[in-house]
Design an enzyme around this catalytic site. Structure first.
Site, PDB file in Angstrom:
ATOM      1  N   ASP A  37       0.845  -1.202   0.000  1.00 38.07           N
ATOM      2  CA  ASP A  37       0.000   0.000   0.000  1.00 38.07           C
ATOM      3  C   ASP A  37       0.872   1.241   0.000  1.00 38.07           C
ATOM      4  OD1 ASP A  37      -2.364  -1.325   0.060  1.00 38.07           O
ATOM      5  OD2 ASP A  37      -2.685  -1.108   2.215  1.00 38.07           O
ATOM      6  N   LYS A  59      -2.846   3.362  -2.445  1.00 40.17           N
ATOM      7  CA  LYS A  59      -4.121   4.071  -2.376  1.00 40.17           C
ATOM      8  C   LYS A  59      -3.927   5.411  -1.696  1.00 40.17           C
ATOM      9  CE  LYS A  59      -6.024   0.016  -0.773  1.00 40.17           C
ATOM     10  NZ  LYS A  59      -6.669  -0.572   0.338  1.00 40.17           N
ATOM     11  N   MET A 173      -8.312   9.084   8.718  1.00 48.32           N
ATOM     12  CA  MET A 173      -8.834   9.618   7.453  1.00 48.32           C
ATOM     13  C   MET A 173      -9.823  10.760   7.703  1.00 48.32           C
ATOM     14  SD  MET A 173      -9.371   5.951   5.514  1.00 48.32           S
ATOM     15  CE  MET A 173      -9.800   5.029   6.983  1.00 48.32           C
TER      16      MET A 173
HETATM   17  N1  SAH Z   1      -4.302   0.297   8.924  1.00 44.46           N
HETATM   18  C1  SAH Z   1      -3.812   1.625   9.238  1.00 44.46           C
HETATM   19  C2  SAH Z   1      -4.815   2.713   8.929  1.00 44.46           C
HETATM   20  C3  SAH Z   1      -5.151   2.847   7.465  1.00 44.46           C
HETATM   21  S1  SAH Z   1      -6.298   4.131   7.169  1.00 44.46           S
HETATM   22  C4  SAH Z   1      -3.407   1.657  10.717  1.00 44.46           C
HETATM   23  O1  SAH Z   1      -3.689   0.721  11.470  1.00 44.46           O
HETATM   24  O2  SAH Z   1      -2.772   2.644  11.119  1.00 44.46           O
HETATM   25  C5  SAH Z   1      -5.229   5.469   6.743  1.00 44.46           C
HETATM   26  C6  SAH Z   1      -5.259   6.536   7.811  1.00 44.46           C
HETATM   27  O3  SAH Z   1      -4.434   6.147   8.894  1.00 44.46           O
HETATM   28  C7  SAH Z   1      -4.701   7.874   7.363  1.00 44.46           C
HETATM   29  O4  SAH Z   1      -5.667   8.629   6.682  1.00 44.46           O
HETATM   30  C8  SAH Z   1      -4.339   8.495   8.693  1.00 44.46           C
HETATM   31  O5  SAH Z   1      -5.489   9.002   9.330  1.00 44.46           O
HETATM   32  C9  SAH Z   1      -3.864   7.291   9.490  1.00 44.46           C
HETATM   33  N2  SAH Z   1      -2.402   7.147   9.470  1.00 44.46           N
HETATM   34  C10 SAH Z   1      -1.708   6.074   9.052  1.00 44.46           C
HETATM   35  N3  SAH Z   1      -0.371   6.263   9.231  1.00 44.46           N
HETATM   36  C11 SAH Z   1      -0.233   7.486   9.777  1.00 44.46           C
HETATM   37  C12 SAH Z   1       0.887   8.256  10.201  1.00 44.46           C
HETATM   38  N4  SAH Z   1       2.147   7.808  10.085  1.00 44.46           N
HETATM   39  N5  SAH Z   1       0.661   9.490  10.716  1.00 44.46           N
HETATM   40  C13 SAH Z   1      -0.590   9.966  10.832  1.00 44.46           C
HETATM   41  N6  SAH Z   1      -1.691   9.282  10.460  1.00 44.46           N
HETATM   42  C14 SAH Z   1      -1.520   8.056   9.940  1.00 44.46           C
END
Ligand code: SAH
Length: 257
Positions: A37, A59, A173
């Site tokens: 991803d 994505k 998100m």
């Molecule tokens: N599976 C992932 C989330 C995927 S949805 C998890 O468990 O973290 C994607 C969202 O995750 C982004 O829009 C943001 O809100 C958050 N996100 C993921 N990595 C991030 C990071 N390093 N810093 C801030 N937000 C993050």
């Protein structure tokens, strides 16, 4: 018929390669085929062997370069052709990662799979910003929700339940939805002065944290223009990161690795 391969759904954590689990690091280092991803950072991709076949199904909000059903079908196809596949996902595969959908599809096709948990953005960003998600006497729980708007749909969340001053709210998100979010929470009775942290690119060298409040969030986000990925943490615990000594964590003054 060729032997079927196996698919490992591997959580890559929020960005910092040091936050990989040992199991994830081991699988990444031995990967022959990786399906990745966009959220998986360069520092982690660099750990894949140089001859690993890397398929980017990246994505971004609004730009699904490969729709989820096609990703599911791709995983089934690769494994059916005999490949062992490392399916690398940002954070944790089962937290807003659509890992459940992939697993259901693999199971339906009779493909063996395993899930390796990762540090989800809420835990990684909170630690890196110095925000305890729960804290005795301040927050007795934490809720993880998505602020992602389905096309042409209003943000449909249970505002009365979410507007709970004793439960930290983490919104994945959510940056594109700050207006309906803050409006919905205030209409349901959450104090406009409730602090909010917007953590951009948490745990990476480019991390920035914006401190705001539910009442001023829309203006602050418009001014600050957070870059993806960014996470919202809403609740009184955010105040702890604004005060010493935890503020020192957020600014990197306290650092042990
Ligand atoms: N599976 C992932 C989330 C995927 S949805 C998890 O468990 O973290 C994607 C969202 O995750 C982004 O829009 C943001 O809100 C958050 N996100 C993921 N990595 C991030 C990071 N390093 N810093 C801030 N937000 C993050």
């Amino acid at each position: 018929m060729r032997n079927r391969g196996k698919v490992w759904l591997v959580g890559a954590g929020p960005g910092d390669p040091d936050l990989l689990t040992l199991k994830a690091a081991r699988l990444i280092a031995a990967a022959r085929v990786a399906v990745v991803d966009r959220l998986v950072g360069a520092g982690i991709l660099a750990l894949l062997p140089s001859d690993c076949r890397v398929i980017d199904v990246g994505k971004e909000t609004g730009h699904h370069s490969l729709p989820q059903p096609e990703i599911n079908a791709l995983l089934v196809r690769l494994a059916s052709d005999g490949a062992d596949v490392v399916r690398l996902k940002g954070g944790d595969p089962f937290i807003f990662g659509r890992g459940g959908e992939e697993v259901l599809e693999l199971a339906a096709a009779g493909i063996p799979f395993a899930v390796v948990p990762g540090i989800t953005a809420a835990a990684g960003c909170a630690a890196a910003a110095g925000i305890p998600l729960t804290h005795r006497g301040i927050a007795e729980g934490v809720r993880l929700v998505t602020g992602h708007l389905q096309q042409d749909h209003a943000l449909d969340l249970d505002w009365t339940r979410l507007a709970d001053p004793r439960c930290t709210l983490v919104v994945y998100m959510g940056v594109g939805s700050v207006a309906p979010l803050s409006g919905g929470l205030m209409a349901a009775g959450l104090n406009a002065a409730t602090p909010v942290a917007v953590i951009e690119r948490g745990t990476t060298a480019a991390q920035r944290t914006l401190f705001s409040t539910v009442g001023t969030l829309v203006d602050d986000v418009a001014r600050w223009q957070p870059q993806p990925p960014a996470l919202l943490v809403i609740g009184e615990v955010v105040r702890l990161a604004q005060d010493r000594p935890l503020a020192a964590v957020a600014t990197g003054e306290v650092c042990c690795g």
